[in-house]
Write an enzyme that holds these catalytic residues in place. Sequence first.
Site: not given
Ligand code: EPZ
Length: 416
Positions: A21-22, A114, A119, A304, A396
């Site tokens: 999915k991701n 979410c 996020r 995850d 999802r």
């Molecule tokens: C991706 O989300 C995945 N989703 C998430 O999977 C996964 O948990 C996550 O990466 C971490 O591996 C998809 O790929 C669609 P991040 P993403 O940006 O890109 C903070 C699932 O269950 N952050 O690496 O949103 C953020 O708040 C989902 O399949 C900032 O602070 O993850 C989080 O605490 C859930 N500022 C951490 O970094 C930013 O600009 C990791 O977020 C971006 C992120």
Amino acid sequence: MKYVINGGNKLFGKLAVDSAKNAILPIIAASIMCDEECIIEDIPLYLDVIEMAAILEKLGKTIEFKDGNLVISGSISSTSVIMAETKTLRSSIFMMGSIISKYRKAIFTYPGGCDIGKRPIDIHLAGLKKLGIKFTFANDLIYCDASRVNGSVIELSYPSVGATENIMMASTLMEGEITVIKNCAREPEITELARFINLMGGKVYGAGYETIVVCGVKKLHGTSFRCMGDRIAAGTFLIAGAMCGGRIELDGINPNYLLPLIVFLRNSGCNIDLFSDKIILENFSRLKSVEKIETETYPGFPTDLQSPMLVMQTISKGTSIIHETVFEARFKVVAELIKMGAKINVSERYATVVGVTKLKPAKVSCPDLRGGAGLVLAGLVAKGTTEVDEIFHIERGYYNLDECLKSLGAEINKVE
Ligand code: EPZ
């Protein structure tokens, strides 16, 4: 909709792991950069995938789910991504990079938080600004102006998956410009996105490592693509097999993407055989607790899989301390597990789990995608009838989870 589960069965059999999915979600976003036909083969109908495809169609792309593939063609007629769906679908923010790359402008609804955290997108915006992109904010909208862009050396303050993908896409069509992304995320899904972009004629190097180099090109062409297996779904099934006992074989998954989980499962008492594209797990004894579990960015233990792993600890012998370092609200499932007799104490980003010999069946509700999957695992081992509702969360990110588990011998049915 809910799942009704009659727990207590061991699991035996084979499963083919669906595409990731991701990886599919950013790849759908990346197809905006190309007007020719892109085919994503063997596409699982995750709700997030259906929603992402629907957003592309609203923007003007031609979308067709045909013979198990997703066929995307044509070009968008609007660069304004202002619709209700983008409030709930976090991954719609990936379109910012691809739309800016090709059209040099975009308007976005500010993405909502979410179930698992706020996020924010500050890391995305900081990196995109280094490419010369100007942002203005008004009425909950983000106005993007990329009329003047330049390659740059960007160092991410945190290896954000989405920010890495957005900046990679934004720089793909900056012809003649070179962009270096440092401290980037190394998840396999990012490598898949780079592979897709390169199959379309892009020039992305170093994906999977901490530094990615993008050489901007003028145009991309169509391609067809078959995605890697979903490592999180695969990990969830492995944990199900470990908890229920039995012997399961997963096809279409590269074990290299799950090494931290495999080590935990082996240390918990499971026998695991690894092949290039297959994993076989066998367990017929009570699991031993994993004393310390800490989620990290790839290649560490994935956030995850934290909820499924937490559930596994509720019935393991001993005490486990789980530290969630990535998201700030990923223990919502604990309240539901306590209804089933689990012994868990949460303090900030730590959960302490004292294993019990059995869980009680109960009526529980999914708090989020991975917490929901964890509740299904709990229902599989609790003797008696467990009902898991709000399963749209689960759908999802898991395709036909009930059918998959049923094929392994679980008693689970989806009912209104
Ligand atoms: C991706 O989300 C995945 N989703 C998430 O999977 C996964 O948990 C996550 O990466 C971490 O591996 C998809 O790929 C669609 P991040 P993403 O940006 O890109 C903070 C699932 O269950 N952050 O690496 O949103 C953020 O708040 C989902 O399949 C900032 O602070 O993850 C989080 O605490 C859930 N500022 C951490 O970094 C930013 O600009 C990791 O977020 C971006 C992120």
